[in-house]
Scaffold this active site. Structure first.
Site, short mmCIF file in Angstrom:
data_model
loop_
_atom_site.label_atom_id
_atom_site.label_comp_id
_atom_site.label_asym_id
_atom_site.label_seq_id
_atom_site.Cartn_x
_atom_site.Cartn_y
_atom_site.Cartn_z
N LYS A 151 4.64 9.41 8.83
CA LYS A 151 4.47 8.82 10.17
C LYS A 151 5.49 9.31 11.20
O LYS A 151 5.36 10.41 11.74
CB LYS A 151 4.48 7.30 10.05
CG LYS A 151 3.29 6.77 9.20
CD LYS A 151 3.31 5.28 9.04
CE LYS A 151 2.30 4.82 8.03
NZ LYS A 151 0.94 4.67 8.58
N TYR A 161 0.86 -1.18 0.00
CA TYR A 161 0.00 0.00 0.00
C TYR A 161 0.89 1.23 0.00
O TYR A 161 1.87 1.29 0.77
CB TYR A 161 -0.90 0.01 1.23
CG TYR A 161 -1.78 1.23 1.36
CD1 TYR A 161 -1.56 2.15 2.39
CD2 TYR A 161 -2.81 1.49 0.46
CE1 TYR A 161 -2.36 3.28 2.52
CE2 TYR A 161 -3.62 2.61 0.57
CZ TYR A 161 -3.40 3.51 1.61
OH TYR A 161 -4.18 4.62 1.73
N ASP A 184 9.43 3.07 -0.72
CA ASP A 184 8.40 3.71 0.10
C ASP A 184 8.62 3.35 1.57
O ASP A 184 8.17 2.31 2.05
CB ASP A 184 7.01 3.27 -0.38
CG ASP A 184 5.91 3.93 0.43
OD1 ASP A 184 4.72 3.69 0.11
OD2 ASP A 184 6.22 4.69 1.38
P1 KE4 Z 1 -0.81 8.39 4.53
O1 KE4 Z 1 -1.38 9.09 3.32
O2 KE4 Z 1 -1.86 7.53 5.23
O3 KE4 Z 1 -0.08 9.34 5.48
O4 KE4 Z 1 0.33 7.40 4.04
C1 KE4 Z 1 0.02 6.46 3.04
C2 KE4 Z 1 1.03 5.31 3.10
C3 KE4 Z 1 2.03 5.26 2.14
N1 KE4 Z 1 2.96 4.27 2.15
C4 KE4 Z 1 2.96 3.32 3.13
C5 KE4 Z 1 4.01 2.25 3.12
C6 KE4 Z 1 1.96 3.34 4.14
O5 KE4 Z 1 1.98 2.39 5.11
C7 KE4 Z 1 0.98 4.35 4.14
C8 KE4 Z 1 -0.13 4.42 5.17
N2 KE4 Z 1 -0.27 3.29 6.04
C9 KE4 Z 1 -1.57 3.04 6.63
C10 KE4 Z 1 -1.39 1.89 7.64
N3 KE4 Z 1 -1.52 0.64 7.02
C11 KE4 Z 1 -2.20 4.25 7.22
C12 KE4 Z 1 -3.40 3.98 8.09
C13 KE4 Z 1 -4.68 4.44 7.44
O6 KE4 Z 1 -4.82 4.32 6.21
O7 KE4 Z 1 -5.56 4.93 8.21
#
Ligand code: KE4
Length: 438
Positions: A273, A146, A241
């Protein structure tokens, strides 16, 4: 133990009248596990409290940012001081420069950093940079990874491995999806075959260094190095990523801990994060040659009203300053202790499971074989996980509300927390065993 969750229930009914699903991000709605999401109002160290006053040991940590624990006094002090000087100027300020310098200091290949407000934005920018740098369209990703919710990445594999991607969300057009190809994770043959067939069309390959958004699925030996080599040979970029792993796995993220000495580096990194410590900070980073393609130096447009926000970057700086070698040693030990306590409880209850980790990132699949890709992850016993999840929650341990997520320890976890987690895991393992028999 029946928890009083009347307050969360009422808030969730009220929230659903004004917010889709009552949540600001889908995973929080408990759709995967069922039941009522808890509405949290306070956190301190390793503990969080919901509106009904129920106390939990937190193993979600806001999906990674709360690495030093909730309301760390040094983070609170720096944020309070910054906030008192105004929340935002929409103009350059020193904190973003200091945070960029700290990231560059920790990760050798990085020469430039551009801040944004979410991991999604960071990845979206990296994709645009890669396409501009190469003049090519095709992006390659792996099933189960993701990378945020930008259109180019909400794509599922086409019918055949090398066929065009298909949208995996309404609202993503076929035009947007067709430039993204999705391969099975850990399948080097598929990657080599794709590069042999279409290498000159590929702008970039993007991967999580250790996928943690399908649960934690470590790469087979040399997988990331092979991606780097294949991309370089084809004139494509490699986007690593590290939104989840960055400054979570080590002082320099996954790359610094596991790849520094392998003689390769990605062309672009993405972070999020931990670099915001719970505040909205994310970043795309890399060499000056690639990053200076971004406006205003180059012509690749990207922007953001609150990007590099002085309060959020103060939080990120304060958090990274607390993330020293001692902290990472603590995190690795705590992750090992918690993982082993839970695995011991599941084994004692006869529940098939696979504890998988990379550094202090770990997760538990309810299956009796190693999970090597997304198809394996999807074959796990979801009812068993869901029963385990609710028994943990109702007994005061908050783990991710999905069988496809990583678990997060913080530096604030205590020995007593680990003992308690082990005790609760015994209760939850029995619930999982019962669900496995249904
Ligand atoms: P955000 O747009 O949620 O800040 O980041 C996206 C993203 C991009 N790349 C990786 C490897 C990530 O894990 C994420 C976001 N992770 C999720 C947790 N599995 C965020 C939690 C959510 O979607 O509420």
């Amino acid at each position: 133990m029946t928890q009083n969750i009347e307050g969360s229930t009422n808030w969730h009914q009220r929230a659903q009248q004004v917010i889709p699903g009552g949540v600001s991000s889908p995973v929080r709605a408990f759709k995967g596990v069922g039941g009522t999401p808890r509405y949290f109002v306070r956190g301190e160290g390793s503990r969080i409290w919901d509106v009904d006053g129920n106390e939990y040991i937190d193993l979600v940590g806001s999906w990674g940012p709360m690495i030093v624990g909730h309301a760390h006094p040094e983070v609170v002090a720096k944020v309070t001081a910054a906030a008192a000087l105004s929340a935002s100027f929409g103009a350059p300020s020193p904190n973003e420069v200091l945070l960029a310098e700290e990231i560059i200091y920790r990760v050798a290949p990085i020469e430039r950093v551009r801040f944004v407000s979410s991991g999604t934005e960071a990845v979206m920018t990296a994709i645009r940079l890669a396409r501009a740098a190469t003049g090519r369209n095709i992006i390659v990703k792996f099933a189960g990874c993701y990378h945020g919710h930008s259109d180019a990445l909400l794509v599922q594999a086409g019918s055949g491995v090398a066929t065009l991607g298909l949208p995996n969300s309404p609202g993503v057009t076929e035009g947007q999806a067709q430039d993204t190809l999705v391969l099975p994770y850990n399948d080097l043959d598929a990657l080599e075959n794709l590069f042999a067939a279409r290498g000159s069309d590929i702008a970039a390959v993007i991967t999580e260094p250790v996928p943690a958004n399908m649960g934690v699925v470590p790469p087979v030996a040399g997988f990331n190095a092979a991606i780097s080599q294949l991309a370089k040979s084809a004139g494509a970029l490699f986007i690593l990523d590290e939104v989840m792993t960055g400054f979570r796995i080590s002082r320099g993220g996954w790359w610094a801990k596991f790849a520094t000495h392998e003689g390769w580096a990605p062309d672009l990194f993405t972070y999020g994060k931990v670099i915001g410590g719970g505040y909205p900070v994310a970043a795309v980073a890399g060499s000056a040659a690639v990053m200076d393609l971004l406006a205003p130096v180059g012509s690749v447009y990207q922007a953001g009203t609150l990007s590099g926000n002085p309060v959020a970057t103060a939080a990120g700086l304060a958090t990274l300053e607390l993330c020293d070698e001692a902290l990472y040693e603590t995190l690795d030990n705590r992750a090992k202790q918690v993982g082993e306590a839970i695995s011991t409880a599941l084994s004692a209850a006869g529940v098939a499971h696979s504890l998988q980790s990379e550094g202090n990132l770990f997760s538990i699949f309810f299956t009796n074989s190693r999970v090597k890709n997304f198809a394996d992850a999807q074959s796990q016993n979801i009812p068993a996980f869901n029963a385990f999840f609710h028994a943990m929650l109702e007994n005061g341990v908050s783990i991710p509300p999905s069988a496809f997520e990583a678990w997060f320890v913080s530096g604030a976890l205590s020995d007593a927390d680990v003992v308690r987690i082990g005790e609760v895991a015994k209760i939850a393992a029995i619930a999982a065993a019962a669900a496995s028999e249904d």
